[in-house]
Write a protein that holds these residues in place. Structure first.
Motif, PDB file in Angstrom:
ATOM      1  N   LYS A 162      27.807  73.323  42.746  1.00  0.00           N
ATOM      2  CA  LYS A 162      28.744  73.108  41.465  1.00  0.00           C
ATOM      3  C   LYS A 162      29.660  71.942  41.800  1.00  0.00           C
ATOM      4  CE  LYS A 162      31.793  75.041  37.936  1.00  0.00           C
ATOM      5  NZ  LYS A 162      32.343  75.987  37.777  1.00  0.00           N
ATOM      6  N   ASP A 163      29.667  72.045  43.063  1.00  0.00           N
ATOM      7  CA  ASP A 163      31.572  71.146  43.303  1.00  0.00           C
ATOM      8  C   ASP A 163      30.578  69.682  44.115  1.00  0.00           C
ATOM      9  OD1 ASP A 163      32.900  73.472  42.856  1.00  0.00           O
ATOM     10  OD2 ASP A 163      33.246  74.185  45.290  1.00  0.00           O
ATOM     11  N   ALA A 164      29.638  70.035  43.965  1.00  0.00           N
ATOM     12  CA  ALA A 164      28.547  68.671  44.698  1.00  0.00           C
ATOM     13  C   ALA A 164      28.411  67.786  43.632  1.00  0.00           C
ATOM     14  CB  ALA A 164      28.039  68.728  45.933  1.00  0.00           C
ATOM     15  N   LEU A 165      27.987  68.634  42.741  1.00  0.00           N
ATOM     16  CA  LEU A 165      28.084  67.896  41.337  1.00  0.00           C
ATOM     17  C   LEU A 165      29.639  66.990  40.474  1.00  0.00           C
ATOM     18  CD1 LEU A 165      25.905  67.407  38.999  1.00  0.00           C
ATOM     19  CD2 LEU A 165      26.325  69.494  38.662  1.00  0.00           C
ATOM     20  N   VAL A 166      29.899  68.136  40.418  1.00  0.00           N
ATOM     21  CA  VAL A 166      31.417  67.316  40.076  1.00  0.00           C
ATOM     22  C   VAL A 166      31.388  65.680  40.813  1.00  0.00           C
ATOM     23  CG1 VAL A 166      34.138  67.963  40.003  1.00  0.00           C
ATOM     24  CG2 VAL A 166      31.842  68.781  39.603  1.00  0.00           C
ATOM     25  N   ALA A 184      32.103  59.900  41.544  1.00  0.00           N
ATOM     26  CA  ALA A 184      31.331  58.593  42.236  1.00  0.00           C
ATOM     27  C   ALA A 184      30.558  58.069  41.830  1.00  0.00           C
ATOM     28  CB  ALA A 184      30.805  59.437  43.782  1.00  0.00           C
ATOM     29  N   GLY A 185      30.102  58.347  41.018  1.00  0.00           N
ATOM     30  CA  GLY A 185      28.813  57.440  39.833  1.00  0.00           C
ATOM     31  C   GLY A 185      29.578  57.476  39.207  1.00  0.00           C
ATOM     32  N   LEU A 186      30.854  57.579  38.491  1.00  0.00           N
ATOM     33  CA  LEU A 186      31.427  56.427  37.302  1.00  0.00           C
ATOM     34  C   LEU A 186      32.590  55.329  37.634  1.00  0.00           C
ATOM     35  CD1 LEU A 186      33.892  60.299  35.877  1.00  0.00           C
ATOM     36  CD2 LEU A 186      31.660  58.533  34.370  1.00  0.00           C
ATOM     37  N   MET A 187      32.687  56.035  39.070  1.00  0.00           N
ATOM     38  CA  MET A 187      33.807  55.001  40.130  1.00  0.00           C
ATOM     39  C   MET A 187      32.185  53.573  40.240  1.00  0.00           C
ATOM     40  SD  MET A 187      35.372  54.983  44.115  1.00  0.00           S
ATOM     41  CE  MET A 187      36.224  56.739  43.058  1.00  0.00           C
ATOM     42  N   ALA A 188      30.851  54.481  40.691  1.00  0.00           N
ATOM     43  CA  ALA A 188      30.263  52.876  40.359  1.00  0.00           C
ATOM     44  C   ALA A 188      29.744  52.097  39.366  1.00  0.00           C
ATOM     45  CB  ALA A 188      28.881  53.959  41.191  1.00  0.00           C
ATOM     46  N   ASP A 189      29.210  52.676  38.231  1.00  0.00           N
ATOM     47  CA  ASP A 189      29.411  52.541  37.068  1.00  0.00           C
ATOM     48  C   ASP A 189      30.382  51.554  36.686  1.00  0.00           C
ATOM     49  OD1 ASP A 189      28.231  51.965  34.669  1.00  0.00           O
ATOM     50  OD2 ASP A 189      29.381  52.948  34.074  1.00  0.00           O
ATOM     51  N   GLU A 218      39.526  66.018  42.171  1.00  0.00           N
ATOM     52  CA  GLU A 218      38.273  66.501  42.542  1.00  0.00           C
ATOM     53  C   GLU A 218      38.838  67.688  43.759  1.00  0.00           C
ATOM     54  OE1 GLU A 218      37.539  68.582  39.662  1.00  0.00           O
ATOM     55  OE2 GLU A 218      37.137  67.420  38.257  1.00  0.00           O
ATOM     56  N   LEU A 219      38.405  66.557  44.363  1.00  0.00           N
ATOM     57  CA  LEU A 219      38.639  66.857  45.164  1.00  0.00           C
ATOM     58  C   LEU A 219      39.365  67.850  46.451  1.00  0.00           C
ATOM     59  CD1 LEU A 219      36.954  66.482  48.903  1.00  0.00           C
ATOM     60  CD2 LEU A 219      38.323  64.418  48.784  1.00  0.00           C
ATOM     61  N   SER A 220      40.610  67.725  46.173  1.00  0.00           N
ATOM     62  CA  SER A 220      42.004  68.331  45.683  1.00  0.00           C
ATOM     63  C   SER A 220      41.612  70.332  45.657  1.00  0.00           C
ATOM     64  CB  SER A 220      43.564  68.054  45.422  1.00  0.00           C
ATOM     65  OG  SER A 220      44.176  69.079  45.649  1.00  0.00           O
ATOM     66  N   ASN A 221      41.521  70.106  44.710  1.00  0.00           N
ATOM     67  CA  ASN A 221      40.596  71.286  43.614  1.00  0.00           C
ATOM     68  C   ASN A 221      39.457  71.926  44.478  1.00  0.00           C
ATOM     69  OD1 ASN A 221      41.054  72.497  41.469  1.00  0.00           O
ATOM     70  ND2 ASN A 221      39.219  72.493  41.002  1.00  0.00           N
TER      71      ASN A 221
END
Length: 321
Positions: free
Chosen positions: A154-158, A163-168, A192-195
């Motif tokens: 779940k966390d990896a998907l988040v 990252a995908g949004l940033m790449a886009d 998200e990483l902090s959370n």
């Protein structure tokens, strides 16, 4: 550019054979600005951020990156990183942070790998956060002892989505708010990483509650002071005084957290900056010695050769070859 050089002085005699071979082979250090030169326009935001995927890593073959903050997310397959002579094998759902100044080389990538690798700087991250400071309790301690975080599906998907949004956003070259969108998604990624990290710490709870927080804060404050003042002073007593602790206490805490003395870390920072400055062929070695507040060029050359085995002039000649 601020540099953090925790792992630089690795003892190669204790490293695996592949890492020794890599460290002996690779003498070319590459900075974020140079990595940006390799990247397509759709993969970078000037020389502040570059986002590579597994298809791009061959561009860095034969180079060691230094002076970058790396954030690496492995979504599928496997991926190897050589961090100052230490080999890390990353698997699915692994996330790795590499601090500025740490030497990082790219190893084998599996055929089925899906990897996001963000090259940036601490300054760009902080600018993107716009004054918001996420809570990273014990984060410095964690990445000094083990820079790899094992994520749940779940966390990896988040993180993958962010990252995908940033790449886009990077790929939308004609978007009139492209810069702002990239910074927005970087902010989201870090939050998200902090959370996620806060959740991991609360579950694992493998850090001493009171002391870990104090040690982490002292270590982070020490590093920040080093980044700001290494041009001017390199004495441990100066940093201890600024932090309102004794040199003995500072040395003990830094040693416990990083495995190195404050002097070793300061010297590593100076060495990282020296390498960065030496890659500017327009600068005389005497000018670099002056910038770093060495008494003369001979003192700078002696310092540089102690840690690299080469004089500054020899390093430049080897780099050209």
């Amino acid at each position: 550019m601020r540099l953090s050089y925790i792992y630089y002085n690795a003892d190669l005699s204790k490293c695996d054979a592949n890492s020794q071979k890599l460290c002996q082979k690779v003498m070319r250090h590459i900075l974020l600005s140079q990595i940006a030169d390799f990247a397509d326009e759709s993969e970078k935001l000037s020389d502040k951020l570059v986002l590579f995927t597994e298809k791009d890593f061959h561009l860095l073959d034969g180079y060691v990156s230094v002076g970058c903050r790396l954030m690496i997310l492995v979504c599928e397959g496997s991926f190897e990183m050589h961090v100052n002579g230490h080999l890390f094998s990353l698997r699915k759902n692994n996330f790795m942070t590499i601090l500025e100044g740490t030497r990082a080389g790219f190893g084998n990538v599996s055929a089925d790998a899906e990897v996001f690798c963000i090259f940036t700087t601490r300054k760009f991250i902080m600018d993107s956060l716009q004054g918001l400071l996420p809570i990273f309790q014990n984060y410095v301690i964690r990445i000094l002892t083990d820079p790899v975080i094992r994520l749940s599906d779940k966390d990896a998907l988040v993180l993958k989505r962010q990252a995908g949004l940033m790449a886009d956003a990077l790929g939308r070259l004609k978007h009139r708010y492209r810069d702002e969108m990239v910074r927005l998604y970087m902010k989201g990624f870090v939050l998200e990483l902090s959370n996620i990290f806060a959740g991991i710490c609360s579950v694992v709870n493998d850090m001493p509650a009171g002391n870990a927080k104090k040690r982490d804060m002292l270590m982070a404050e020490f590093l920040d002071l080093v980044w700001k003042n290494l041009h001017e002073t390199r004495t441990v007593s100066f940093y201890a005084k600024e932090l309102c602790v004794t040199p003995k206490h500072l040395s003990r805490v830094v040693k416990e957290v990083s495995g190195k003395s404050p002097h070793e870390i300061i010297s590593g920072e100076v060495l990282a900056l020296s390498i960065q400055l030496l890659q500017n062929e327009d600068m005389l070695i005497q000018q670099i010695a002056d910038i770093l507040h060495f008494s003369d060029q001979a003192s700078f050359s002696k310092f540089f050769k102690k840690y690299t085995g080469l004089s500054p002039a020899e390093y430049r000649r080897n780099r050209k070859q």
